[in-house]
Design a protein around this motif. Structure first.
Motif, PDB file in Angstrom:
ATOM      1  N   CYS A  86       0.731  39.347  69.759  1.00 47.58           N
ATOM      2  CA  CYS A  86      -0.610  38.932  69.065  1.00 47.58           C
ATOM      3  C   CYS A  86      -0.457  38.837  67.385  1.00 47.58           C
ATOM      4  CB  CYS A  86      -1.737  39.828  69.846  1.00 47.58           C
ATOM      5  SG  CYS A  86      -2.005  39.711  71.301  1.00 47.58           S
ATOM      6  N   ARG A  87       0.287  39.951  67.060  1.00 47.40           N
ATOM      7  CA  ARG A  87       0.479  39.882  65.668  1.00 47.40           C
ATOM      8  C   ARG A  87       1.264  38.787  65.009  1.00 47.40           C
ATOM      9  NH1 ARG A  87      -1.194  44.929  64.043  1.00 47.40           N
ATOM     10  NH2 ARG A  87      -1.024  46.775  65.493  1.00 47.40           N
ATOM     11  N   GLU A  88       2.259  38.567  65.728  1.00 48.37           N
ATOM     12  CA  GLU A  88       3.106  37.484  65.337  1.00 48.37           C
ATOM     13  C   GLU A  88       2.192  35.980  65.221  1.00 48.37           C
ATOM     14  OE1 GLU A  88       6.235  37.521  68.027  1.00 48.37           O
ATOM     15  OE2 GLU A  88       7.318  39.317  66.728  1.00 48.37           O
ATOM     16  N   LYS A  89       1.371  35.979  66.229  1.00 43.64           N
ATOM     17  CA  LYS A  89       0.635  34.609  66.380  1.00 43.64           C
ATOM     18  C   LYS A  89      -0.501  34.598  65.454  1.00 43.64           C
ATOM     19  CE  LYS A  89       2.211  33.707  71.145  1.00 43.64           C
ATOM     20  NZ  LYS A  89       1.785  33.738  72.493  1.00 43.64           N
ATOM     21  N   ARG A  90      -0.837  35.705  65.244  1.00 44.49           N
ATOM     22  CA  ARG A  90      -2.121  35.855  64.252  1.00 44.49           C
ATOM     23  C   ARG A  90      -1.691  35.485  62.780  1.00 44.49           C
ATOM     24  NH1 ARG A  90      -4.723  35.843  60.415  1.00 44.49           N
ATOM     25  NH2 ARG A  90      -6.501  37.203  59.879  1.00 44.49           N
ATOM     26  N   GLU A  91      -0.417  35.854  62.443  1.00 41.45           N
ATOM     27  CA  GLU A  91       0.070  35.645  61.155  1.00 41.45           C
ATOM     28  C   GLU A  91       0.627  34.327  60.921  1.00 41.45           C
ATOM     29  OE1 GLU A  91       3.416  38.669  60.584  1.00 41.45           O
ATOM     30  OE2 GLU A  91       2.001  40.412  60.765  1.00 41.45           O
ATOM     31  N   ALA A  92       1.140  33.608  62.023  1.00 46.31           N
ATOM     32  CA  ALA A  92       1.456  32.232  62.016  1.00 46.31           C
ATOM     33  C   ALA A  92       0.236  31.538  61.866  1.00 46.31           C
ATOM     34  CB  ALA A  92       2.282  32.047  63.219  1.00 46.31           C
ATOM     35  N   PHE A  93      -0.938  31.700  62.556  1.00 51.43           N
ATOM     36  CA  PHE A  93      -2.077  31.079  62.286  1.00 51.43           C
ATOM     37  C   PHE A  93      -2.733  31.187  60.838  1.00 51.43           C
ATOM     38  CE2 PHE A  93      -6.629  30.072  63.047  1.00 51.43           C
ATOM     39  CZ  PHE A  93      -6.470  28.940  63.570  1.00 51.43           C
ATOM     40  N   GLU A  94      -2.758  32.340  60.560  1.00 51.57           N
ATOM     41  CA  GLU A  94      -3.362  32.411  59.200  1.00 51.57           C
ATOM     42  C   GLU A  94      -2.350  31.664  57.959  1.00 51.57           C
ATOM     43  OE1 GLU A  94      -5.471  34.934  55.933  1.00 51.57           O
ATOM     44  OE2 GLU A  94      -4.990  35.761  57.844  1.00 51.57           O
ATOM     45  N   ARG A  95      -1.043  31.629  58.510  1.00 52.12           N
ATOM     46  CA  ARG A  95      -0.355  30.613  57.281  1.00 52.12           C
ATOM     47  C   ARG A  95      -0.439  29.245  57.623  1.00 52.12           C
ATOM     48  NH1 ARG A  95       3.617  33.730  57.534  1.00 52.12           N
ATOM     49  NH2 ARG A  95       4.490  33.168  59.629  1.00 52.12           N
ATOM     50  N   LEU A  96      -0.882  28.800  58.962  1.00 56.38           N
ATOM     51  CA  LEU A  96      -1.134  27.388  59.185  1.00 56.38           C
ATOM     52  C   LEU A  96      -2.553  27.008  58.522  1.00 56.38           C
ATOM     53  CD1 LEU A  96      -0.568  24.824  61.108  1.00 56.38           C
ATOM     54  CD2 LEU A  96      -2.410  26.204  62.724  1.00 56.38           C
ATOM     55  N   ILE A  97      -3.522  27.679  58.489  1.00 61.33           N
ATOM     56  CA  ILE A  97      -4.763  27.565  57.895  1.00 61.33           C
ATOM     57  C   ILE A  97      -4.547  27.726  56.500  1.00 61.33           C
ATOM     58  CG2 ILE A  97      -7.199  28.219  57.607  1.00 61.33           C
ATOM     59  CD1 ILE A  97      -6.421  26.884  60.381  1.00 61.33           C
ATOM     60  N   ARG A  98      -3.930  28.912  55.779  1.00 63.46           N
ATOM     61  CA  ARG A  98      -4.318  28.838  54.568  1.00 63.46           C
ATOM     62  C   ARG A  98      -3.327  28.074  53.577  1.00 63.46           C
ATOM     63  NH1 ARG A  98      -8.668  31.894  53.758  1.00 63.46           N
ATOM     64  NH2 ARG A  98      -8.804  33.922  54.856  1.00 63.46           N
TER      65      ARG A  98
END
Length: 146
Positions: A86-98
């Motif tokens: 969950c943490r890995e996907k959360r970090e990857a999603f934030e990088r995608l958006i930001r």
């Protein structure tokens, strides 16, 4: 053409929300209320833990198409995941958006279709809303493990 496909995926999730509704009849459901400070969208995230991490999750809420689609996508993506995943996907999603970066080694499923939100700075918090609710839960997990 790819933008049209992504737009269709986002609109499908906004209109036909997956995992929408309260998790009922289950013990130990974590409930996280989150309100987007920039626009007023609101959601409640329900997380059911199992032995290996998230067993089930759902949400209720109201907001724009981007925030509701993001909630739907996140709940689909994180079912049956460990806290670490969950943490890995959360970090990857934030990088995608930001930053607009899509990491090859982390599968974001339909959530990858929100990559275009990167160009819409005012909508970043809409896409990140369910993930920020997840942050609150992850912080609780860290506190409970110390």
């Amino acid at each position: 053409m790819l933008d049209d496909l992504y737009r269709q995926i986002v609109m499908d999730h906004a209109k036909y929300k997956r995992n929408y509704g309260k998790l009922e009849g289950q013990k130990g459901v974590h409930t996280i209320l989150y309100k987007n400070p920039t626009c007023g969208d609101v959601m409640v995230l329900y997380i059911q833990l199992g032995e290996n991490g998230i067993e089930d999750l759902s949400f209720e809420g109201e907001g724009c198409s981007i925030s509701m689609a993001s909630c739907s996508m996140m709940t689909e993506l994180l079912k049956i995941n460990t806290v670490k995943e969950c943490r890995e996907k959360r970090e990857a999603f934030e990088r995608l958006i930001r930053d607009g970066e899509l990491k090859d080694d982390v599968d974001l499923g339909d959530a990858a279709s929100l990559q275009g939100v990167h160009r819409l700075r005012a909508r970043h918090n809409c896409a990140l809303m369910p993930w920020q609710a997840l942050d609150k839960w992850l912080e609780e997990q860290e506190i409970g493990n110390h």
